[in-house]
Design a protein around this motif. Sequence first.
Motif, PDB file in Angstrom:
ATOM      1  N   ASP A   8      69.751  -7.846  -1.175  1.00  0.00           N
ATOM      2  CA  ASP A   8      70.261  -9.015  -1.881  1.00  0.00           C
ATOM      3  C   ASP A   8      69.177  -9.550  -2.807  1.00  0.00           C
ATOM      4  OD1 ASP A   8      72.642  -8.870  -0.576  1.00  0.00           O
ATOM      5  OD2 ASP A   8      72.146 -10.377   0.915  1.00  0.00           O
ATOM      6  N   ALA A   9      69.617 -10.131  -3.898  1.00  0.00           N
ATOM      7  CA  ALA A   9      68.665 -10.684  -4.856  1.00  0.00           C
ATOM      8  C   ALA A   9      67.976 -11.897  -4.278  1.00  0.00           C
ATOM      9  CB  ALA A   9      69.380 -11.059  -6.147  1.00  0.00           C
ATOM     10  N   VAL A  10      66.728 -12.047  -4.626  1.00  0.00           N
ATOM     11  CA  VAL A  10      65.960 -13.229  -4.274  1.00  0.00           C
ATOM     12  C   VAL A  10      65.737 -13.986  -5.570  1.00  0.00           C
ATOM     13  CG1 VAL A  10      63.796 -14.064  -3.346  1.00  0.00           C
ATOM     14  CG2 VAL A  10      64.860 -12.051  -2.357  1.00  0.00           C
ATOM     15  N   HIS A  11      66.255 -15.210  -5.649  1.00  0.00           N
ATOM     16  CA  HIS A  11      66.228 -15.989  -6.887  1.00  0.00           C
ATOM     17  C   HIS A  11      65.035 -16.940  -6.903  1.00  0.00           C
ATOM     18  CE1 HIS A  11      70.229 -14.522  -7.738  1.00  0.00           C
ATOM     19  NE2 HIS A  11      70.545 -14.802  -6.485  1.00  0.00           N
ATOM     20  N   GLY A  12      64.800 -17.485  -8.058  1.00  0.00           N
ATOM     21  CA  GLY A  12      63.766 -18.497  -8.178  1.00  0.00           C
ATOM     22  C   GLY A  12      62.671 -18.103  -9.148  1.00  0.00           C
ATOM     23  N   ASP A  13      62.612 -16.858  -9.527  1.00  0.00           N
ATOM     24  CA  ASP A  13      61.622 -16.404 -10.493  1.00  0.00           C
ATOM     25  C   ASP A  13      62.256 -16.493 -11.874  1.00  0.00           C
ATOM     26  OD1 ASP A  13      59.826 -15.091 -12.091  1.00  0.00           O
ATOM     27  OD2 ASP A  13      59.824 -13.235 -10.958  1.00  0.00           O
ATOM     28  N   PRO A  14      61.715 -17.323 -12.779  1.00  0.00           N
ATOM     29  CA  PRO A  14      62.343 -17.467 -14.092  1.00  0.00           C
ATOM     30  C   PRO A  14      62.363 -16.175 -14.898  1.00  0.00           C
ATOM     31  CG  PRO A  14      60.290 -18.714 -13.979  1.00  0.00           C
ATOM     32  CD  PRO A  14      60.556 -18.147 -12.608  1.00  0.00           C
ATOM     33  N   GLY A  15      61.516 -15.208 -14.545  1.00  0.00           N
ATOM     34  CA  GLY A  15      61.480 -13.943 -15.269  1.00  0.00           C
ATOM     35  C   GLY A  15      62.511 -12.948 -14.780  1.00  0.00           C
ATOM     36  N   GLY A  16      63.207 -13.231 -13.708  1.00  0.00           N
ATOM     37  CA  GLY A  16      64.206 -12.306 -13.189  1.00  0.00           C
ATOM     38  C   GLY A  16      64.237 -12.328 -11.681  1.00  0.00           C
ATOM     39  N   ASP A  17      65.206 -11.644 -11.147  1.00  0.00           N
ATOM     40  CA  ASP A  17      65.365 -11.572  -9.695  1.00  0.00           C
ATOM     41  C   ASP A  17      64.681 -10.331  -9.152  1.00  0.00           C
ATOM     42  OD1 ASP A  17      66.924 -13.846  -9.691  1.00  0.00           O
ATOM     43  OD2 ASP A  17      68.769 -12.727  -9.934  1.00  0.00           O
ATOM     44  N   ARG A  18      64.265 -10.434  -7.923  1.00  0.00           N
ATOM     45  CA  ARG A  18      63.689  -9.297  -7.222  1.00  0.00           C
ATOM     46  C   ARG A  18      64.596  -8.964  -6.066  1.00  0.00           C
ATOM     47  NH1 ARG A  18      61.937  -9.909 -11.342  1.00  0.00           N
ATOM     48  NH2 ARG A  18      59.841 -10.423 -11.967  1.00  0.00           N
ATOM     49  N   ARG A  19      64.693  -7.716  -5.722  1.00  0.00           N
ATOM     50  CA  ARG A  19      65.469  -7.301  -4.554  1.00  0.00           C
ATOM     51  C   ARG A  19      64.499  -6.791  -3.500  1.00  0.00           C
ATOM     52  NH1 ARG A  19      70.938  -7.323  -5.123  1.00  0.00           N
ATOM     53  NH2 ARG A  19      71.636  -7.601  -7.234  1.00  0.00           N
ATOM     54  N   ILE A  20      64.646  -7.334  -2.317  1.00  0.00           N
ATOM     55  CA  ILE A  20      63.806  -6.965  -1.180  1.00  0.00           C
ATOM     56  C   ILE A  20      64.730  -6.379  -0.132  1.00  0.00           C
ATOM     57  CG2 ILE A  20      62.203  -7.798   0.565  1.00  0.00           C
ATOM     58  CD1 ILE A  20      61.634 -10.164  -1.342  1.00  0.00           C
ATOM     59  N   TYR A  21      64.417  -5.193   0.323  1.00  0.00           N
ATOM     60  CA  TYR A  21      65.319  -4.474   1.218  1.00  0.00           C
ATOM     61  C   TYR A  21      64.856  -4.506   2.664  1.00  0.00           C
ATOM     62  CZ  TYR A  21      67.432  -2.680  -2.984  1.00  0.00           C
ATOM     63  OH  TYR A  21      68.082  -2.599  -4.185  1.00  0.00           O
ATOM     64  N   ASP A  22      65.783  -4.788   3.554  1.00  0.00           N
ATOM     65  CA  ASP A  22      65.573  -4.641   4.995  1.00  0.00           C
ATOM     66  C   ASP A  22      66.051  -3.248   5.391  1.00  0.00           C
ATOM     67  OD1 ASP A  22      66.522  -8.004   5.913  1.00  0.00           O
ATOM     68  OD2 ASP A  22      64.549  -7.151   5.609  1.00  0.00           O
ATOM     69  N   SER A  33      65.765  -6.482 -10.017  1.00  0.00           N
ATOM     70  CA  SER A  33      67.215  -6.258  -9.996  1.00  0.00           C
ATOM     71  C   SER A  33      67.776  -5.939 -11.384  1.00  0.00           C
ATOM     72  CB  SER A  33      67.930  -7.476  -9.420  1.00  0.00           C
ATOM     73  OG  SER A  33      67.763  -8.586 -10.259  1.00  0.00           O
ATOM     74  N   LYS A  34      67.054  -6.296 -12.421  1.00  0.00           N
ATOM     75  CA  LYS A  34      67.531  -6.024 -13.778  1.00  0.00           C
ATOM     76  C   LYS A  34      67.190  -4.620 -14.243  1.00  0.00           C
ATOM     77  CE  LYS A  34      67.515 -10.828 -14.994  1.00  0.00           C
ATOM     78  NZ  LYS A  34      66.905 -11.911 -15.732  1.00  0.00           N
ATOM     79  N   GLN A  35      66.376  -3.904 -13.457  1.00  0.00           N
ATOM     80  CA  GLN A  35      66.019  -2.520 -13.770  1.00  0.00           C
ATOM     81  C   GLN A  35      66.218  -1.666 -12.524  1.00  0.00           C
ATOM     82  OE1 GLN A  35      62.123  -2.264 -15.444  1.00  0.00           O
ATOM     83  NE2 GLN A  35      62.650  -3.472 -17.214  1.00  0.00           N
ATOM     84  N   PRO A  36      67.482  -1.391 -12.170  1.00  0.00           N
ATOM     85  CA  PRO A  36      67.747  -0.686 -10.911  1.00  0.00           C
ATOM     86  C   PRO A  36      67.142   0.709 -10.838  1.00  0.00           C
ATOM     87  CG  PRO A  36      69.769  -0.944 -12.189  1.00  0.00           C
ATOM     88  CD  PRO A  36      68.698  -1.736 -12.882  1.00  0.00           C
ATOM     89  N   ARG A  37      66.861   1.313 -11.961  1.00  0.00           N
ATOM     90  CA  ARG A  37      66.230   2.641 -11.951  1.00  0.00           C
ATOM     91  C   ARG A  37      64.730   2.554 -12.229  1.00  0.00           C
ATOM     92  NH1 ARG A  37      70.458   5.920 -11.411  1.00  0.00           N
ATOM     93  NH2 ARG A  37      72.370   5.550 -12.558  1.00  0.00           N
ATOM     94  N   GLY A  38      64.244   1.324 -12.293  1.00  0.00           N
ATOM     95  CA  GLY A  38      62.833   1.108 -12.578  1.00  0.00           C
ATOM     96  C   GLY A  38      61.970   1.331 -11.355  1.00  0.00           C
ATOM     97  N   PRO A  39      60.695   1.062 -11.488  1.00  0.00           N
ATOM     98  CA  PRO A  39      59.758   1.297 -10.383  1.00  0.00           C
ATOM     99  C   PRO A  39      60.025   0.384  -9.183  1.00  0.00           C
ATOM    100  CG  PRO A  39      58.686   0.108 -12.168  1.00  0.00           C
ATOM    101  CD  PRO A  39      60.059   0.486 -12.654  1.00  0.00           C
ATOM    102  N   VAL A  40      59.574   0.837  -8.044  1.00  0.00           N
ATOM    103  CA  VAL A  40      59.701   0.094  -6.791  1.00  0.00           C
ATOM    104  C   VAL A  40      58.305  -0.123  -6.229  1.00  0.00           C
ATOM    105  CG1 VAL A  40      60.603   0.157  -4.435  1.00  0.00           C
ATOM    106  CG2 VAL A  40      61.953   1.106  -6.306  1.00  0.00           C
TER     107      VAL A  40
END
Length: 59
Positions: A8-22, A33-40
């Motif tokens: 799920d997206a983690v909001h609050g960063d004005p530059g975009g959302d980050r996804r953190i996986y359990d 989250s805006k670059q799903p094929r980008g680096p991890v």
Amino acid sequence: MRRAPDGDAVHGDPGGDRRIYDGVPDVTPIRDSKQPRGPVLVFPANSWSVFVRTLKNDA
């Protein structure tokens, strides 16, 4: 920043959302989250826990 289940997206960063996986053993993967094929970024789970705890204590 909170840890979000199942990417799920983690909001609050004005530059975009980050996804953190359990559900990934021993590591915490994070991606933009805006670059799903980008680096991890992958952190050892214990290091991520220390990082988040430190942020909470400094807040």
